[in-house]
Design a protein around this motif. Structure first.
Motif, PDB file in Angstrom:
ATOM      1  N   ALA A  86     -47.987  93.202  27.924  1.00 42.61           N
ATOM      2  CA  ALA A  86     -49.209  93.202  28.672  1.00 42.61           C
ATOM      3  C   ALA A  86     -50.438  93.693  28.126  1.00 42.61           C
ATOM      4  O   ALA A  86     -51.460  93.273  28.024  1.00 42.61           O
ATOM      5  CB  ALA A  86     -49.268  93.621  30.337  1.00 42.61           C
ATOM      6  N   SER A  87     -49.819  94.855  27.302  1.00 44.20           N
ATOM      7  CA  SER A  87     -51.035  95.368  26.409  1.00 44.20           C
ATOM      8  C   SER A  87     -51.490  94.644  25.401  1.00 44.20           C
ATOM      9  O   SER A  87     -52.712  94.725  25.088  1.00 44.20           O
ATOM     10  CB  SER A  87     -50.459  96.776  26.022  1.00 44.20           C
ATOM     11  OG  SER A  87     -49.981  97.859  26.887  1.00 44.20           O
ATOM     12  N   THR A  88     -50.499  93.949  24.629  1.00 43.43           N
ATOM     13  CA  THR A  88     -50.674  93.080  23.620  1.00 43.43           C
ATOM     14  C   THR A  88     -51.592  91.887  24.246  1.00 43.43           C
ATOM     15  O   THR A  88     -52.689  91.696  23.608  1.00 43.43           O
ATOM     16  CB  THR A  88     -49.433  92.578  22.924  1.00 43.43           C
ATOM     17  OG1 THR A  88     -48.535  93.782  22.710  1.00 43.43           O
ATOM     18  CG2 THR A  88     -49.650  91.553  21.605  1.00 43.43           C
ATOM     19  N   GLN A 175     -58.609  82.462  27.013  1.00 42.37           N
ATOM     20  CA  GLN A 175     -58.872  83.244  28.456  1.00 42.37           C
ATOM     21  C   GLN A 175     -60.280  84.071  28.147  1.00 42.37           C
ATOM     22  O   GLN A 175     -60.968  84.143  29.111  1.00 42.37           O
ATOM     23  CB  GLN A 175     -57.806  83.647  28.919  1.00 42.37           C
ATOM     24  CG  GLN A 175     -56.754  82.812  29.132  1.00 42.37           C
ATOM     25  CD  GLN A 175     -56.838  81.460  29.828  1.00 42.37           C
ATOM     26  OE1 GLN A 175     -56.816  80.517  29.163  1.00 42.37           O
ATOM     27  NE2 GLN A 175     -57.125  81.408  30.950  1.00 42.37           N
ATOM     28  N   ALA A 176     -60.428  84.642  27.047  1.00 44.49           N
ATOM     29  CA  ALA A 176     -61.495  85.301  26.794  1.00 44.49           C
ATOM     30  C   ALA A 176     -61.883  86.748  27.480  1.00 44.49           C
ATOM     31  O   ALA A 176     -63.040  87.227  27.487  1.00 44.49           O
ATOM     32  CB  ALA A 176     -62.678  84.544  27.067  1.00 44.49           C
ATOM     33  N   THR A 177     -60.900  87.228  28.182  1.00 40.65           N
ATOM     34  CA  THR A 177     -60.816  88.421  28.950  1.00 40.65           C
ATOM     35  C   THR A 177     -59.532  89.357  28.967  1.00 40.65           C
ATOM     36  O   THR A 177     -58.569  88.673  28.710  1.00 40.65           O
ATOM     37  CB  THR A 177     -61.317  88.474  30.498  1.00 40.65           C
ATOM     38  OG1 THR A 177     -60.378  87.761  31.158  1.00 40.65           O
ATOM     39  CG2 THR A 177     -62.784  87.569  30.682  1.00 40.65           C
ATOM     40  N   ALA A 178     -59.701  90.452  28.449  1.00 43.44           N
ATOM     41  CA  ALA A 178     -58.516  91.234  28.621  1.00 43.44           C
ATOM     42  C   ALA A 178     -57.757  91.291  29.870  1.00 43.44           C
ATOM     43  O   ALA A 178     -56.411  91.207  29.658  1.00 43.44           O
ATOM     44  CB  ALA A 178     -59.005  92.826  28.400  1.00 43.44           C
ATOM     45  N   GLY A 179     -58.212  91.167  30.977  1.00 43.98           N
ATOM     46  CA  GLY A 179     -57.675  90.971  32.224  1.00 43.98           C
ATOM     47  C   GLY A 179     -56.687  89.780  32.177  1.00 43.98           C
ATOM     48  O   GLY A 179     -55.505  89.494  32.725  1.00 43.98           O
ATOM     49  N   ARG A 180     -57.567  88.468  31.946  1.00 51.64           N
ATOM     50  CA  ARG A 180     -56.560  87.300  31.922  1.00 51.64           C
ATOM     51  C   ARG A 180     -55.533  87.300  30.849  1.00 51.64           C
ATOM     52  O   ARG A 180     -54.576  86.561  30.992  1.00 51.64           O
ATOM     53  CB  ARG A 180     -57.842  86.221  31.433  1.00 51.64           C
ATOM     54  CG  ARG A 180     -58.441  85.944  32.963  1.00 51.64           C
ATOM     55  CD  ARG A 180     -59.474  84.920  32.940  1.00 51.64           C
ATOM     56  NE  ARG A 180     -60.486  84.877  34.217  1.00 51.64           N
ATOM     57  CZ  ARG A 180     -61.277  83.847  34.309  1.00 51.64           C
ATOM     58  NH1 ARG A 180     -61.565  83.106  33.399  1.00 51.64           N
ATOM     59  NH2 ARG A 180     -61.840  83.810  35.489  1.00 51.64           N
ATOM     60  N   GLY A 181     -55.765  88.059  29.633  1.00 53.77           N
ATOM     61  CA  GLY A 181     -54.938  88.164  28.517  1.00 53.77           C
ATOM     62  C   GLY A 181     -53.735  88.691  28.919  1.00 53.77           C
ATOM     63  O   GLY A 181     -52.628  88.378  28.729  1.00 53.77           O
ATOM     64  N   ALA A 182     -53.853  89.898  29.650  1.00 47.68           N
ATOM     65  CA  ALA A 182     -52.891  90.570  30.422  1.00 47.68           C
ATOM     66  C   ALA A 182     -51.785  89.903  31.373  1.00 47.68           C
ATOM     67  O   ALA A 182     -50.715  89.806  31.462  1.00 47.68           O
ATOM     68  CB  ALA A 182     -53.316  91.935  31.103  1.00 47.68           C
TER      69      ALA A 182
END
Length: 258
Positions: A86-88, A175-182
């Motif tokens: 998730a951090s990655t 997805q362009a955001t850290a939250g959505r990447g996580a």
């Protein structure tokens, strides 16, 4: 009035996250990528060993072990590698936001990488072998060491997870955001981790299912590689963005009740 504005903003945020066209398309792929990784030849044969280690129960006694202990050990192990992945994913999502101006070019380049990963997953790239980074120093066996072993599993992931996880991280950039990447990588971890937990709860029955999968490893690898190649082609040709736009228009009229 302030409360109403906050609730409206929260509702908009939830709708934007849950009903976003890109997520609706990417989340099932992330889940499938996790499942394919679990059933790959680099992970599936190691499952009994991992379960024995994280529960502190000998391999011969796994089928008779208490379900509570099996569930706890497997869950702590899954939480360990989920934290790493998730951090990655959050990191890739953050860079996706920073690189938004060049997203089309980046999408095509990374799509080509994903296609190569698909061929690699199927073993069709000569001269390249699947290797795995391992830590020689392992944590203590049992529930206490289970989450740490999960972290080590995540940091030195198995080679068969490399291509599928790379595809998920590519989608995280989209997805362009850290939250959505996580979020995408957490869903990937659900696909990878839930079979670990189900196996822990029904070890004897799971062994029978594993035997069937082992006899059909070639198809597992072909399906997984084909999924990666298809995703890469969608990114390279720009069809991914077109499908996302269509799905976004389908969901614009929907709201999520809170």
């Amino acid at each position: 009035m302030v409360v109403e504005h906050l609730l409206a903003a929260e509702s908009t945020g939830v709708n934007g996250t849950v009903l976003n066209g890109a997520l609706l398309l990417a989340l099932p792929l992330a889940l499938l990528a996790g499942l394919v990784s679990f059933f790959s030849p680099c992970v599936l044969p190691l499952v009994p060993g991992y379960l024995s280690y994280v529960t502190g129960v000998g391999g011969a006694d796994l089928a008779e072990a208490r379900r509570g202990r099996m569930l706890a050990g497997a869950s702590l192990f899954v939480l360990g590698f989920t934290a790493v992945f998730a951090s990655t994913g959050a990191l890739f999502g953050y860079f996706g936001d920073s690189l938004a101006a060049n997203r089309e070019v980046i999408s095509r380049v990374l799509g080509g990488v994903v296609i190569l990963m698909g061929f690699f997953f199927m073993g069709w790239i000569p001269g390249l072998t699947m290797r795995e980074f391992r830590f020689h120093k392992k944590p203590a066996a049992g529930l206490v060491g289970a989450p740490l072993l999960g972290v080590l599993f995540g940091v030195g992931w198995s080679p068969c997870m490399g291509p599928t996880l790379a595809a998920v991280n590519t989608l995280s950039i989209q997805q362009a955001t850290a939250g959505r990447g996580a979020l995408l990588t957490v869903v990937f971890c659900l696909g990878l981790g839930l079979p670990f937990i189900f196996t822990a709860l029904a070890f004897r029955k799971a062994l029978g299912a594993f035997g069937w999968v082992k006899r059909h490893y070639a198809w597992v690898m072909r399906i997984g590689g084909g999924m990666l190649i298809l995703t890469g082609l969608l990114l390279v040709t720009g069809m991914w963005a077109s499908i996302v736009d269509d799905m976004r228009s389908w969901t614009d009229g929907f709201t999520v009740g809170i």
